[in-house]
Design a protein around this motif. Structure first.
Motif, PDB file in Angstrom:
ATOM      1  N   GLN A  66       2.874 -11.356   4.996  1.00  0.00           N
ATOM      2  CA  GLN A  66       4.158 -11.615   4.348  1.00  0.00           C
ATOM      3  C   GLN A  66       4.236 -10.984   2.961  1.00  0.00           C
ATOM      4  OE1 GLN A  66       6.210 -15.612   4.387  1.00  0.00           O
ATOM      5  NE2 GLN A  66       5.543 -15.633   2.261  1.00  0.00           N
ATOM      6  N   GLU A  67       3.236 -11.256   2.115  1.00  0.00           N
ATOM      7  CA  GLU A  67       3.296 -10.875   0.712  1.00  0.00           C
ATOM      8  C   GLU A  67       2.883  -9.432   0.448  1.00  0.00           C
ATOM      9  OE1 GLU A  67       4.520 -12.881  -1.672  1.00  0.00           O
ATOM     10  OE2 GLU A  67       4.945 -14.364  -0.127  1.00  0.00           O
ATOM     11  N   LEU A  68       2.073  -8.830   1.335  1.00  0.00           N
ATOM     12  CA  LEU A  68       1.623  -7.453   1.132  1.00  0.00           C
ATOM     13  C   LEU A  68       2.290  -6.470   2.083  1.00  0.00           C
ATOM     14  CD1 LEU A  68      -2.211  -8.059   0.648  1.00  0.00           C
ATOM     15  CD2 LEU A  68      -0.453  -7.821  -1.116  1.00  0.00           C
ATOM     16  N   ASP A  69       2.435  -6.878   3.352  1.00  0.00           N
ATOM     17  CA  ASP A  69       3.021  -5.969   4.341  1.00  0.00           C
ATOM     18  C   ASP A  69       4.532  -6.136   4.476  1.00  0.00           C
ATOM     19  OD1 ASP A  69       0.491  -5.056   4.837  1.00  0.00           O
ATOM     20  OD2 ASP A  69       0.155  -6.349   6.561  1.00  0.00           O
ATOM     21  N   GLY A  70       5.084  -7.165   3.841  1.00  0.00           N
ATOM     22  CA  GLY A  70       6.530  -7.356   3.881  1.00  0.00           C
ATOM     23  C   GLY A  70       7.043  -7.770   5.238  1.00  0.00           C
ATOM     24  N   GLU A  71       6.192  -8.431   6.041  1.00  0.00           N
ATOM     25  CA  GLU A  71       6.620  -8.875   7.363  1.00  0.00           C
ATOM     26  C   GLU A  71       7.332 -10.213   7.256  1.00  0.00           C
ATOM     27  OE1 GLU A  71       3.875  -8.880  10.598  1.00  0.00           O
ATOM     28  OE2 GLU A  71       2.678  -7.269   9.722  1.00  0.00           O
ATOM     29  N   LEU A  72       8.317 -10.406   8.102  1.00  0.00           N
ATOM     30  CA  LEU A  72       8.984 -11.694   8.192  1.00  0.00           C
ATOM     31  C   LEU A  72       8.229 -12.507   9.228  1.00  0.00           C
ATOM     32  CD1 LEU A  72      11.334 -13.499   7.329  1.00  0.00           C
ATOM     33  CD2 LEU A  72      12.680 -12.512   9.191  1.00  0.00           C
ATOM     34  N   ILE A  73       7.443 -13.486   8.782  1.00  0.00           N
ATOM     35  CA  ILE A  73       6.615 -14.287   9.673  1.00  0.00           C
ATOM     36  C   ILE A  73       7.440 -15.465  10.158  1.00  0.00           C
ATOM     37  CG2 ILE A  73       4.451 -15.545   9.928  1.00  0.00           C
ATOM     38  CD1 ILE A  73       4.123 -12.579   9.296  1.00  0.00           C
ATOM     39  N   GLU A  74       7.738 -15.472  11.432  1.00  0.00           N
ATOM     40  CA  GLU A  74       8.537 -16.532  12.012  1.00  0.00           C
ATOM     41  C   GLU A  74       7.763 -17.219  13.121  1.00  0.00           C
ATOM     42  OE1 GLU A  74      12.990 -15.565  12.241  1.00  0.00           O
ATOM     43  OE2 GLU A  74      12.003 -13.686  12.731  1.00  0.00           O
ATOM     44  N   MET A  75       8.150 -18.434  13.429  1.00  0.00           N
ATOM     45  CA  MET A  75       7.551 -19.122  14.569  1.00  0.00           C
ATOM     46  C   MET A  75       8.007 -18.447  15.851  1.00  0.00           C
ATOM     47  SD  MET A  75       9.943 -22.534  14.951  1.00  0.00           S
ATOM     48  CE  MET A  75       9.338 -22.903  16.570  1.00  0.00           C
ATOM     49  N   LEU A  76       7.195 -18.541  16.895  1.00  0.00           N
ATOM     50  CA  LEU A  76       7.594 -18.021  18.182  1.00  0.00           C
ATOM     51  C   LEU A  76       8.747 -18.837  18.734  1.00  0.00           C
ATOM     52  CD1 LEU A  76       4.218 -17.377  20.013  1.00  0.00           C
ATOM     53  CD2 LEU A  76       5.686 -15.726  18.891  1.00  0.00           C
ATOM     54  N   THR A  85       0.811  -1.216   0.000  1.00  0.00           N
ATOM     55  CA  THR A  85       0.000   0.000   0.000  1.00  0.00           C
ATOM     56  C   THR A  85       0.845   1.267   0.000  1.00  0.00           C
ATOM     57  OG1 THR A  85      -0.192  -0.224   2.412  1.00  0.00           O
ATOM     58  CG2 THR A  85      -2.019  -1.044   1.076  1.00  0.00           C
ATOM     59  N   ASP A  86       2.116   1.180   0.390  1.00  0.00           N
ATOM     60  CA  ASP A  86       2.990   2.356   0.338  1.00  0.00           C
ATOM     61  C   ASP A  86       3.189   2.831  -1.103  1.00  0.00           C
ATOM     62  OD1 ASP A  86       3.326   2.303   3.078  1.00  0.00           O
ATOM     63  OD2 ASP A  86       5.156   1.102   2.996  1.00  0.00           O
ATOM     64  N   ASN A  87       3.014   1.907  -2.036  1.00  0.00           N
ATOM     65  CA  ASN A  87       3.225   2.227  -3.447  1.00  0.00           C
ATOM     66  C   ASN A  87       1.902   2.264  -4.214  1.00  0.00           C
ATOM     67  OD1 ASN A  87       5.143   2.839  -5.503  1.00  0.00           O
ATOM     68  ND2 ASN A  87       4.986   0.761  -6.307  1.00  0.00           N
ATOM     69  N   ALA A  88       0.808   2.522  -3.486  1.00  0.00           N
ATOM     70  CA  ALA A  88      -0.530   2.448  -4.091  1.00  0.00           C
ATOM     71  C   ALA A  88      -0.702   3.394  -5.273  1.00  0.00           C
ATOM     72  CB  ALA A  88      -1.586   2.746  -3.028  1.00  0.00           C
ATOM     73  N   SER A  89      -0.028   4.539  -5.257  1.00  0.00           N
ATOM     74  CA  SER A  89      -0.186   5.511  -6.347  1.00  0.00           C
ATOM     75  C   SER A  89       0.326   4.975  -7.677  1.00  0.00           C
ATOM     76  CB  SER A  89       0.532   6.820  -6.001  1.00  0.00           C
ATOM     77  OG  SER A  89       1.920   6.591  -5.829  1.00  0.00           O
ATOM     78  N   ASN A  90       1.158   3.946  -7.645  1.00  0.00           N
ATOM     79  CA  ASN A  90       1.701   3.359  -8.876  1.00  0.00           C
ATOM     80  C   ASN A  90       1.080   2.013  -9.218  1.00  0.00           C
ATOM     81  OD1 ASN A  90       3.737   5.409  -9.463  1.00  0.00           O
ATOM     82  ND2 ASN A  90       4.743   4.685  -7.605  1.00  0.00           N
ATOM     83  N   GLU A 141      -7.510  -3.167  -3.778  1.00  0.00           N
ATOM     84  CA  GLU A 141      -8.773  -3.530  -3.127  1.00  0.00           C
ATOM     85  C   GLU A 141      -8.951  -5.039  -3.048  1.00  0.00           C
ATOM     86  OE1 GLU A 141     -11.689  -1.562  -5.464  1.00  0.00           O
ATOM     87  OE2 GLU A 141     -11.079   0.460  -4.836  1.00  0.00           O
ATOM     88  N   GLU A 142      -8.616  -5.748  -4.117  1.00  0.00           N
ATOM     89  CA  GLU A 142      -8.788  -7.192  -4.126  1.00  0.00           C
ATOM     90  C   GLU A 142      -7.813  -7.882  -3.177  1.00  0.00           C
ATOM     91  OE1 GLU A 142     -10.470 -10.897  -5.364  1.00  0.00           O
ATOM     92  OE2 GLU A 142     -11.143  -8.812  -5.254  1.00  0.00           O
ATOM     93  N   MET A 143      -6.568  -7.415  -3.155  1.00  0.00           N
ATOM     94  CA  MET A 143      -5.594  -8.009  -2.249  1.00  0.00           C
ATOM     95  C   MET A 143      -5.983  -7.782  -0.785  1.00  0.00           C
ATOM     96  SD  MET A 143      -3.430  -9.588  -4.147  1.00  0.00           S
ATOM     97  CE  MET A 143      -4.897  -9.910  -5.156  1.00  0.00           C
ATOM     98  N   GLN A 144      -6.480  -6.601  -0.489  1.00  0.00           N
ATOM     99  CA  GLN A 144      -6.921  -6.314   0.878  1.00  0.00           C
ATOM    100  C   GLN A 144      -8.135  -7.161   1.240  1.00  0.00           C
ATOM    101  OE1 GLN A 144      -5.503  -4.282   3.261  1.00  0.00           O
ATOM    102  NE2 GLN A 144      -3.811  -4.218   1.806  1.00  0.00           N
ATOM    103  N   ARG A 145      -9.043  -7.314   0.288  1.00  0.00           N
ATOM    104  CA  ARG A 145     -10.243  -8.105   0.560  1.00  0.00           C
ATOM    105  C   ARG A 145      -9.888  -9.563   0.838  1.00  0.00           C
ATOM    106  NH1 ARG A 145     -13.632 -11.573  -1.737  1.00  0.00           N
ATOM    107  NH2 ARG A 145     -12.431 -11.699  -3.678  1.00  0.00           N
ATOM    108  N   ARG A 146      -8.975 -10.095   0.042  1.00  0.00           N
ATOM    109  CA  ARG A 146      -8.661 -11.517   0.162  1.00  0.00           C
ATOM    110  C   ARG A 146      -7.688 -11.825   1.305  1.00  0.00           C
ATOM    111  NH1 ARG A 146      -7.802 -14.597  -5.581  1.00  0.00           N
ATOM    112  NH2 ARG A 146      -9.778 -14.041  -6.578  1.00  0.00           N
ATOM    113  N   TYR A 147      -6.681 -10.968   1.461  1.00  0.00           N
ATOM    114  CA  TYR A 147      -5.560 -11.377   2.305  1.00  0.00           C
ATOM    115  C   TYR A 147      -5.296 -10.483   3.510  1.00  0.00           C
ATOM    116  CZ  TYR A 147      -4.724 -14.039  -1.952  1.00  0.00           C
ATOM    117  OH  TYR A 147      -4.866 -14.869  -3.024  1.00  0.00           O
ATOM    118  N   ALA A 148      -6.073  -9.418   3.711  1.00  0.00           N
ATOM    119  CA  ALA A 148      -5.842  -8.536   4.859  1.00  0.00           C
ATOM    120  C   ALA A 148      -5.913  -9.344   6.149  1.00  0.00           C
ATOM    121  CB  ALA A 148      -6.876  -7.414   4.878  1.00  0.00           C
TER     122      ALA A 148
END
Length: 429
Positions: A231-241, A205-210, A217-224
């Motif tokens: 991981q794929e939209l927010d760029g978080e490194l998802i690790e086990m606790l 979403t930081d690059n939404a203007s491009n 909208e579809e990515m947010q609806r499906r994967y928010a």
């Protein structure tokens, strides 16, 4: 734009290609040293899909090749471009919309020589392309700088990275920029722990203007809020606790799209204590034992904060959709009421009532052991379930709440694989 009408074309082109004007802060290279004074060697750019990682990498290489201040003191002589495959380097890093050929104004643009796997700038700087599938390709050459794309996807990532480090031996301060959507793989964990790594993060979403608004909208609806979305939209490194029972690579290594023929199928139900909107969800998981004696998670039919008849109907629908053999229902909270509610929907359904006599963590441990051995397989992507599994704590909760989906999973796998009528080879577990 009317203001620019009288400007000379050269000035307009300069503004259009001045990356400092157009870039976000997370797309600009770090200073020569971080806040502690340590000189950086690796700039790690973690970002979601379409977040602008490729553009940031290409602009950094452009600055190194041309010696553009403040990002470079002098032009680099040799640059390495490393991607998962040679095709990826060419189609994304070189010829892509945000690749090297696209970010240069015409008079600065390098010449791409595919037959020699290299680009040559007007000032003589050379960039050579390499595939991460061939670590030995980096033996021999030497570089001032390197750009590595999607390193979290590389095969033999650690070996390729090490070979590249030996080759970064030209110039005053040889450096590398690594762009990738994060995954919990050893190479990223290794880089992020290094004191010579500077990490930048960005979201789609930081690059939404491009990007197309319909895509956002579809990515947010499906994967928010899902693990995959984080991981794929927010760029978080998802690790086990730390100390957790499950690891994300267990899911990925054995995941299948189409399960084999199933010998037995159950629908496991973990009813909520209450039926208000804020209640824990009713966990409903479908799982089966395949002809290969492995357990397959087939569907997650969990419903949130619903009245008893609603979740009972959802459980019966799953039972009928998958032609299940029985419903496995936890009765600790509702006792015989749980069976009564289910039979109001279908009086003839086969029900097995299970009651917890041990804590959630203890009950989950043998199920986690089956995952570790590759004996439980996810037939598809179950982001919410997997997120609960990775966040499951020793107190038996996930972020302070009951792990509804996980509870149902544990009951299903226990019934299929660890009960007296489970596969003989697994009963001892």
């Amino acid at each position: 734009m009317a203001i620019l009408a009288d400007w000379p074309n050269e000035a307009i082109q300069h503004i259009l290609h001045d990356w400092e004007i157009w870039a976000r802060d997370d797309q600009l290279p770090p200073r020569c040293a971080d806040h502690s004074g340590t000189a950086w060697r690796t700039w790690l750019i973690l970002g979601g899909r379409g977040a602008g990682k490729t553009r940031a990498g290409a602009e950094w290489v452009r600055a190194q090749a041309l010696g553009k201040t403040p990002f470079a003191k002098t032009p680099a002589r040799r640059i390495a471009l490393v991607g998962e495959t040679l095709h990826d380097v060419r189609s994304i890093m070189v010829e892509g919309v945000s690749g090297l050929l696209g970010v240069h104004p015409r008079h600065e643009r390098p010449i791409f020589e595919p037959s020699k796997a290299q680009l040559i700038w007007p000032n003589g700087t050379i960039a050579q392309i390499y595939s991460a599938t061939c670590p030995d390709g980096l033996r021999g050459p030497q570089f001032d700088a390197a750009w590595c794309d999607e390193i979290a996807k590389w095969p033999n990532a650690d070996e390729v990275w090490d070979m590249l480090q030996f080759a970064l031996r030209l110039g005053e301060t040889p450096r590398v920029v690594a762009t990738t959507t994060p995954r919990p793989v050893p190479i990223l964990q290794r880089l992020m722990k290094s004191e010579t790594t500077i990490t930048s993060r960005s979201r789609t979403t930081d690059n939404a203007s491009n990007l197309a608004s319909a895509f956002i909208e579809e990515m947010q609806r499906r994967y928010a809020r899902s693990q995959l979305g984080r991981q794929e939209l927010d760029g978080e490194l998802i690790e086990m606790l730390s100390g957790g029972l499950w690891r994300s690579d267990w899911f990925d290594q054995s995941r299948v799209n189409a399960p084999p023929e199933q010998k037995r199928i159950v629908v496991a139900v973990d009813p909520p204590v209450t039926s208000t909107a804020s209640s824990d969800a009713c966990g409903i998981l479908v799982a089966g034992v395949g002809i290969d004696a492995r357990c397959y998670v087939l569907a997650d039919r969990t419903v949130q904060g619903r009245a008893p008849l609603t979740w009972a109907r959802a459980a019966i629908a799953a039972y009928q959709d998958f032609a299940a053999d029985r419903i496995v229902a936890e009765v600790n909270q509702g006792g015989d009421l749980v069976e009564t509610v289910i039979r109001q929907v279908d009086a003839n359904v086969a029900i097995v009532k299970v009651r917890a006599t041990r804590g959630k963590w203890v009950r989950a441990e043998p199920v986690a052991a089956l995952y570790a051995e590759g004996r439980v397989v996810h037939a598809g992507q179950f982001d919410d379930l997997e997120a609960q599994m990775l966040a499951f704590g020793a107190d038996g909760r996930v972020h302070g709440r009951s792990p509804d989906r996980l509870d149902a999973l544990v009951w299903a796998v226990t019934q299929l694989m660890l009960s007296s009528d489970g596969p003989p080879s697994l009963r001892a577990l």
